[in-house]
Design an enzyme around this catalytic site. Structure first.
Site, PDB file in Angstrom:
ATOM      1  CB  SER A   1      -0.844   0.004   1.283  1.00  0.00           C
ATOM      2  OG  SER A   1      -1.411   1.285   1.511  1.00  0.00           O
TER       3      SER A   1
ATOM      4  CE1 TYR B   1      -4.391  -2.107   4.781  1.00  0.00           C
ATOM      5  CE2 TYR B   1      -3.317   0.024   4.516  1.00  0.00           C
ATOM      6  CZ  TYR B   1      -3.923  -1.096   3.959  1.00  0.00           C
ATOM      7  OH  TYR B   1      -4.063  -1.198   2.590  1.00  0.00           O
TER       8      TYR B   1
HETATM    9  P1  NAD Z   1     -11.384  -5.720  -0.481  1.00  0.00           P
HETATM   10  O1  NAD Z   1     -11.893  -5.580   0.895  1.00  0.00           O
HETATM   11  O2  NAD Z   1     -12.274  -5.417  -1.619  1.00  0.00           O
HETATM   12  O3  NAD Z   1     -10.770  -7.179  -0.712  1.00  0.00           O
HETATM   13  C1  NAD Z   1      -9.963  -7.785   0.249  1.00  0.00           C
HETATM   14  C2  NAD Z   1     -10.054  -9.269   0.051  1.00  0.00           C
HETATM   15  O4  NAD Z   1      -9.260  -9.938   1.043  1.00  0.00           O
HETATM   16  C3  NAD Z   1     -11.493  -9.776   0.224  1.00  0.00           C
HETATM   17  O5  NAD Z   1     -11.789 -10.692  -0.807  1.00  0.00           O
HETATM   18  C4  NAD Z   1     -11.451 -10.482   1.572  1.00  0.00           C
HETATM   19  O6  NAD Z   1     -12.377 -11.525   1.694  1.00  0.00           O
HETATM   20  C5  NAD Z   1     -10.020 -11.016   1.559  1.00  0.00           C
HETATM   21  N1  NAD Z   1      -9.591 -11.443   2.885  1.00  0.00           N
HETATM   22  C6  NAD Z   1      -9.606 -10.719   4.038  1.00  0.00           C
HETATM   23  N2  NAD Z   1      -9.180 -11.501   5.045  1.00  0.00           N
HETATM   24  C7  NAD Z   1      -8.884 -12.726   4.518  1.00  0.00           C
HETATM   25  C8  NAD Z   1      -8.385 -13.940   5.057  1.00  0.00           C
HETATM   26  N3  NAD Z   1      -8.112 -14.077   6.372  1.00  0.00           N
HETATM   27  N4  NAD Z   1      -8.181 -14.993   4.211  1.00  0.00           N
HETATM   28  C9  NAD Z   1      -8.460 -14.881   2.892  1.00  0.00           C
HETATM   29  N5  NAD Z   1      -8.942 -13.759   2.337  1.00  0.00           N
HETATM   30  C10 NAD Z   1      -9.136 -12.692   3.144  1.00  0.00           C
HETATM   31  O7  NAD Z   1     -10.083  -4.806  -0.576  1.00  0.00           O
HETATM   32  P2  NAD Z   1      -9.157  -4.417  -1.816  1.00  0.00           P
HETATM   33  O8  NAD Z   1      -9.164  -2.962  -1.895  1.00  0.00           O
HETATM   34  O9  NAD Z   1      -9.449  -5.228  -2.998  1.00  0.00           O
HETATM   35  O10 NAD Z   1      -7.744  -4.822  -1.170  1.00  0.00           O
HETATM   36  C11 NAD Z   1      -6.881  -5.815  -1.710  1.00  0.00           C
HETATM   37  C12 NAD Z   1      -5.483  -5.547  -1.204  1.00  0.00           C
HETATM   38  O11 NAD Z   1      -5.056  -4.252  -1.677  1.00  0.00           O
HETATM   39  C13 NAD Z   1      -5.383  -5.497   0.315  1.00  0.00           C
HETATM   40  O12 NAD Z   1      -4.169  -6.100   0.735  1.00  0.00           O
HETATM   41  C14 NAD Z   1      -5.356  -4.011   0.622  1.00  0.00           C
HETATM   42  O13 NAD Z   1      -4.691  -3.696   1.823  1.00  0.00           O
HETATM   43  C15 NAD Z   1      -4.586  -3.489  -0.583  1.00  0.00           C
HETATM   44  N6  NAD Z   1      -4.794  -2.053  -0.850  1.00  0.00           N
HETATM   45  C16 NAD Z   1      -6.005  -1.575  -1.244  1.00  0.00           C
HETATM   46  C17 NAD Z   1      -6.147  -0.212  -1.472  1.00  0.00           C
HETATM   47  C18 NAD Z   1      -7.446   0.410  -1.920  1.00  0.00           C
HETATM   48  O14 NAD Z   1      -7.538   1.640  -1.976  1.00  0.00           O
HETATM   49  N7  NAD Z   1      -8.472  -0.356  -2.264  1.00  0.00           N
HETATM   50  C19 NAD Z   1      -5.063   0.650  -1.276  1.00  0.00           C
HETATM   51  C20 NAD Z   1      -3.845   0.113  -0.860  1.00  0.00           C
HETATM   52  C21 NAD Z   1      -3.719  -1.245  -0.643  1.00  0.00           C
END
Ligand code: NAD
Length: 261
Positions: A145, A158
């Site tokens: 991130s 986080y």
């Molecule tokens: P999201 O909430 O849409 O998806 C997250 C996914 O992780 C979901 O499918 C959830 O079920 C899964 N998950 C959570 N805990 C789990 C576990 N114990 N076992 C298996 N699966 C699990 O979020 P996203 O935005 O798609 O995030 C995906 C990645 O990108 C994450 O690591 C997040 O930190 C990172 N990220 C997202 C953003 C953003 O702005 N969306 C920014 C920076 C980083």
């Protein structure tokens, strides 16, 4: 399209929504075979699998908690049983909990660290063990991130997890470089996914987030998936140990954007 990805086998954790679904779909467009992991949303994972197949790839969905060794082993087993190999492992699953740090419970701290940081260790360990045993070059992509670099008050668990992912990625990239195993991270900025749904539904918070992005807009999951495809492909063959920021410039000190300071 990256032709070398054709028929390659990938595991993507947290693939039932958001960035994980977009990477699955993109890998489907590359005609890859994908193990799509979900924790609780089997319907979302199946939709992602249908998209992979509709785009020319193959997919299976597997329930597993990435914070456990058994969960990660089940994902490797699914790749080997269904597709006979493993080439790319994407540690994408993640979550966040907002709380002033002095009020953050130990349970909540442990929850975030166990998924966002320990999950990345366990997934990487599982993939590395297979790559080493097969004596094959492999590819690991860790979803970090912008908060591996930018402090984030009230999200200290986080930020601590993602900061850990940054140096873990660099360390194992160095540790396994000679074996031809490449390990990189992706650092998304503000991306339109379910993790941000509540925040972005509030216009004031949405506008405030946009104001922190020099490119003046929120990113799409597909833009992150494009980076994952490039890192997975041989087009990035001399790249290891980086974090590829896909953030519209969020890490460029946007408070200075109009020449202040
Ligand atoms: P999201 O909430 O849409 O998806 C997250 C996914 O992780 C979901 O499918 C959830 O079920 C899964 N998950 C959570 N805990 C789990 C576990 N114990 N076992 C298996 N699966 C699990 O979020 P996203 O935005 O798609 O995030 C995906 C990645 O990108 C994450 O690591 C997040 O930190 C990172 N990220 C997202 C953003 C953003 O702005 N969306 C920014 C920076 C980083």
């Amino acid at each position: 399209m990256y032709t070398d990805l054709n028929k390659k086998v990938a595991v993507i954790t947290g693939g039932s929504k958001g960035i994980g679904t977009a990477i699955s779909k993109r890998f489907g467009q590359e005609h890859m075979s994908v193990v799509i992991n979900y924790n609780s949303d089997a319907v979302g994972a199946q939709k992602a699998a249908d998209e992979v197949e509709a785009n020319g790839g193959k997919a299976v969905i597997v329930q597993a908690n990435v914070a456990t060794e058994e969960g990660n082993k089940a994902l490797l087993d699914a790749a080997l049983d269904n597709f006979g190999d493993l080439d790319v492992w994407v540690n994408n699953a993640g979550m966040e909990i907002k709380s002033p740090t002095h009020e953050l419970s130990l349970d909540d701290w442990n929850k975030v660290i166990s998924i966002d940081q320990t999950g990345v260790f366990l997934g990487s360990k599982t993939a590395l063990t297979y790559f080493k045993a097969q004596n094959k070059p492999g590819n690991i992509i860790n979803m970090s991130s912008v908060h591996e670099q930018i402090p984030w008050p009230t999200f200290s668990s986080y930020a601590a997890a993602k900061g850990g992912v940054k140096l873990f990625t660099k360390t194992i990239a160095m540790e396994y470089a000679k074996e031809g195993i490449r390990v990189n991270a992706i650092g998304p900025g503000a991306i339109n996914t379910p993790i941000n749904a509540k925040k972005f539904a509030d216009k004031a918070q949405y506008d405030q987030t946009v104001s922190m992005v020099p490119m003046d807009r929120i990113g799409t999951p597909e833009e992150v998936a494009a980076g994952a495809a490039w890192l997975a492909s041989s087009e990035s063959s001399y790249v290891t140990g980086i974090t590829l920021f896909i953030d519209g410039g969020m890490t460029l000190y946007p408070a200075f954007k109009d020449g202040q300071g």
